[in-house]
Design a protein around this motif. Structure first.
Motif, PDB file in Angstrom:
ATOM      1  N   GLY A 128       0.846  -1.250   0.173  1.00 20.79           N
ATOM      2  CA  GLY A 128       0.020   0.007   0.036  1.00 20.79           C
ATOM      3  C   GLY A 128       0.675   1.155   0.075  1.00 20.79           C
ATOM      4  N   SER A 129       0.176   2.292  -0.157  1.00 14.27           N
ATOM      5  CA  SER A 129       0.765   3.614  -0.360  1.00 14.27           C
ATOM      6  C   SER A 129       0.962   4.258   0.890  1.00 14.27           C
ATOM      7  CB  SER A 129      -0.251   4.541  -0.900  1.00 14.27           C
ATOM      8  OG  SER A 129       0.237   5.934  -1.195  1.00 14.27           O
ATOM      9  N   PRO A 130       1.857   5.046   1.599  1.00 18.80           N
ATOM     10  CA  PRO A 130       3.325   5.268   0.515  1.00 18.80           C
ATOM     11  C   PRO A 130       4.254   4.193   0.529  1.00 18.80           C
ATOM     12  CG  PRO A 130       3.392   6.501   2.542  1.00 18.80           C
ATOM     13  CD  PRO A 130       2.092   5.865   2.439  1.00 18.80           C
ATOM     14  N   ALA A 131       5.016   4.341  -0.521  1.00 19.81           N
ATOM     15  CA  ALA A 131       6.115   3.143  -0.597  1.00 19.81           C
ATOM     16  C   ALA A 131       7.650   3.632  -1.348  1.00 19.81           C
ATOM     17  CB  ALA A 131       5.642   1.900  -1.343  1.00 19.81           C
ATOM     18  N   ASP A 132       8.585   2.959  -0.888  1.00 21.24           N
ATOM     19  CA  ASP A 132       9.848   3.234  -1.689  1.00 21.24           C
ATOM     20  C   ASP A 132      10.047   2.454  -2.785  1.00 21.24           C
ATOM     21  OD1 ASP A 132      12.529   3.793  -2.515  1.00 21.24           O
ATOM     22  OD2 ASP A 132      13.208   3.389  -0.476  1.00 21.24           O
ATOM     23  N   LEU A 137      11.175  -2.151  -6.110  1.00 20.85           N
ATOM     24  CA  LEU A 137      11.071  -2.566  -7.392  1.00 20.85           C
ATOM     25  C   LEU A 137      12.178  -2.492  -8.078  1.00 20.85           C
ATOM     26  CD1 LEU A 137       9.341  -3.435  -9.919  1.00 20.85           C
ATOM     27  CD2 LEU A 137       8.921  -1.014 -10.316  1.00 20.85           C
ATOM     28  N   ALA A 138      12.956  -1.308  -8.250  1.00 16.56           N
ATOM     29  CA  ALA A 138      14.120  -1.026  -8.902  1.00 16.56           C
ATOM     30  C   ALA A 138      15.312  -1.760  -8.466  1.00 16.56           C
ATOM     31  CB  ALA A 138      14.703   0.426  -8.813  1.00 16.56           C
ATOM     32  N   LEU A 139      15.291  -2.055  -7.056  1.00 14.45           N
ATOM     33  CA  LEU A 139      16.567  -3.108  -6.717  1.00 14.45           C
ATOM     34  C   LEU A 139      16.359  -4.682  -6.694  1.00 14.45           C
ATOM     35  CD1 LEU A 139      19.193  -2.941  -5.321  1.00 14.45           C
ATOM     36  CD2 LEU A 139      17.969  -3.028  -2.888  1.00 14.45           C
ATOM     37  N   PRO A 140      15.199  -4.895  -6.193  1.00 16.95           N
ATOM     38  CA  PRO A 140      14.960  -6.350  -6.340  1.00 16.95           C
ATOM     39  C   PRO A 140      14.846  -7.082  -7.858  1.00 16.95           C
ATOM     40  CG  PRO A 140      12.865  -5.446  -5.520  1.00 16.95           C
ATOM     41  CD  PRO A 140      14.017  -4.452  -5.458  1.00 16.95           C
ATOM     42  N   LEU A 384      13.278   6.286  -3.712  1.00 16.22           N
ATOM     43  CA  LEU A 384      12.394   6.937  -4.307  1.00 16.22           C
ATOM     44  C   LEU A 384      10.872   7.007  -3.721  1.00 16.22           C
ATOM     45  CD1 LEU A 384      11.792   8.215  -7.253  1.00 16.22           C
ATOM     46  CD2 LEU A 384      11.887   6.020  -8.198  1.00 16.22           C
ATOM     47  N   PRO A 385      10.708   7.572  -2.722  1.00 14.25           N
ATOM     48  CA  PRO A 385       9.389   7.596  -1.987  1.00 14.25           C
ATOM     49  C   PRO A 385       8.084   8.133  -3.152  1.00 14.25           C
ATOM     50  CG  PRO A 385      11.078   9.082  -1.115  1.00 14.25           C
ATOM     51  CD  PRO A 385      11.709   8.817  -2.403  1.00 14.25           C
ATOM     52  N   VAL A 386       7.228   7.199  -3.137  1.00 13.69           N
ATOM     53  CA  VAL A 386       6.031   7.514  -3.866  1.00 13.69           C
ATOM     54  C   VAL A 386       4.760   7.501  -3.155  1.00 13.69           C
ATOM     55  CG1 VAL A 386       7.147   6.866  -6.307  1.00 13.69           C
ATOM     56  CG2 VAL A 386       5.972   5.091  -4.765  1.00 13.69           C
ATOM     57  N   GLU A 387       3.762   7.662  -3.775  1.00 10.22           N
ATOM     58  CA  GLU A 387       2.483   7.437  -3.218  1.00 10.22           C
ATOM     59  C   GLU A 387       1.216   7.214  -4.334  1.00 10.22           C
ATOM     60  OE1 GLU A 387       2.272  10.659  -0.640  1.00 10.22           O
ATOM     61  OE2 GLU A 387       1.794  12.306  -2.121  1.00 10.22           O
TER      62      GLU A 387
END
Ligand code: HEM
Length: 388
Positions: A128-132, A137-140, A384-387
């Motif tokens: 759920g939101s928010p997330a890094d 995603l980018a790393l794993p 990369l913090p997103v919501e």
């Protein structure tokens, strides 16, 4: 005037103002590297592309101990390989690796990459939101992908991530050397295990070829490093490009058929990744108005080349429909990235699924607050913090 590297970066996506200025002034510039050594910096697209295929430049140096260095890292920080046999060694390396990265093999792997991407996005939705987005995603994803391809246990990721992080340290030579030693030792253990119990993976297939354990360990660990560090950065910076340009994100959501050009633009646009591809002049040669001397360090700034306005009109504009000349993010010529087909598959999987599943995703912090790493060979974001 001699310019000191690295360039000051005000915005994580833009080309540094001083680099842009240099590019306007000419194609080649005298610079001092981050470790204080003299070098030439080439910034024009045509020259960078031409010099990447010029065999008067190479990665090795006749006197490595005295060669100018770009940074402290054992990889790309200074000269690599043997001056006498560099070209033959590279041709052999590529002929060993190429069959394992052929378009056919990569096409067969695409559904699995899509599945891994979908799995990570489901985990993200559940979180759920928010997330890094960096951690989620980018790393794993690139780590999972390269583990499966090579036959490296994903459970070992914390260990080999820490070593490859150390290898790419551009400031601390001892740490970089230590990381490489650990990574190589780990590679040796894996080779021994695969010889006992072969699987359907790259390391097992190399074991079936007639190669020594050290060489297989070296090749697989080189791929483990090259195969994930760069792609982690590309996914993070690509996501940032889209999130910072909501109109482009929307256009991609509405027309998924744009994914191929969108991915090429994602590869081209981020202005700050690395300080150029290092080469050493093997003979005296003219570049622009300058005579470069044999042994000099020449930094071919492929990222600046990607922002050459003579080739990419309004280079600072992020435009997923951009057509025209190919970017130089994967290099060019004899060292052109062997993993480019795989990286493209990963980026296409991510950026076709992400906007579709999270159409309302946005940055949770102002873009200026995000910092690109200056201490790592490949640069990139740490969060990369997103919501949504
Ligand atoms: C977006 C991701 C990637 C970027 C931006 C990237 C970039 C590059 C660049 C610029 C070079 C040329 C270096 C030079 O000329 O000295 C290169 C070479 C290379 N890359 Fe990549 N790469 C990426 C992904 C990958 C992946 C996924 C793999 C492997 C699975 C890989 C394996 C290699 C190898 C083995 C070379 C050396 C080729 C040679 O020296 O002949 N790369 N990459």
């Amino acid at each position: 005037m001699t310019v000191q590297l690295p360039f000051e970066q005000a915005h994580p996506l833009d080309v540094a103002p001083l680099l842009r200025q240099l590019q306007q002034d000419g194609v080649i510039h005298r610079v001092r590297t981050a470790v204080g050594d003299p070098a030439w910096l080439v910034t024009g697209y045509a020259e960078v592309r031409r010099l990447l295929e010029d065999d008067r430049l190479g990665r090795s140096h006749p006197d490595p101990a005295r060669a100018a260095r770009m940074g402290a890292s054992v990889l790309f920080g200074g000269p690599m390989g043997s001056y006498e046999t560099e070209q033959a060694d590279n041709a052999r390396l590529r002929s060993l690796l190429q069959p394992h990265f052929s378009p056919r093999r990569m096409r067969a792997f695409r559904p699995r990459v899509e599945e891994l991407t979908a799995g990570l996005l489901s985990d993200l939705a559940e979180h759920g939101s928010p997330a890094d987005l960096h951690q989620a995603l980018a790393l794993p994803l690139p780590v999972q992908v390269i583990c499966e391809l090579l036959g490296v246990p994903y459970a070992d990721r914390d260990q080999f991530r820490a070593w490859s992080e150390a290898v790419g340290d551009v400031r601390d030579r001892a740490r970089s050397e230590h990381g490489l030693g650990e990574l190589f030792g780990y590679g040796r253990q894996l080779v021994a295990r695969k010889r006992q119990q072969p699987g359907d993976d790259f390391i097992s297939r190399l074991c079936a070829d007639d190669l020594g354990d050290d060489e297989i360990a070296m090749l697989s660990m080189a791929l483990l490093f090259a195969g994930h560090e760069t792609t982690v950065v590309a996914i993070g910076m690509g996501a940032l490009c889209l999130l910072a340009n909501p109109g482009q994100q929307q256009a991609l959501t509405e027309d998924p058929g744009r994914i191929s050009t969108a991915v090429e633009e994602i590869l081209r646009a981020p202005g700050r990744i690395g300080g150029g591809i290092p080469r050493y002049a093997r003979t005296d040669l003219r570049i622009g108005e300058v005579t470069v001397r044999a042994g000099d360090l020449v930094l071919l700034h492929n990222r600046a080349a990607n922002h050459d306005p003579a080739v990419f009109p309004s280079p600072g504009r992020f435009d997923i429909t951009r057509q025209g000349q190919a970017h130089l993010s994967f290099g060019h010529g004899v060292h052109y990235c062997l993993g480019a087909p795989l990286a493209r598959i990963e980026l296409q999987a991510v950026f076709s699924q992400l906007p579709r599943r999270f159409p309302g995703m946005r940055l949770a912090v102002p873009v200026e607050q995000l910092r690109v790493r200056a201490d790592a060979l490949t640069g990139g974001l740490t969060r990369l913090p997103v919501e949504w």
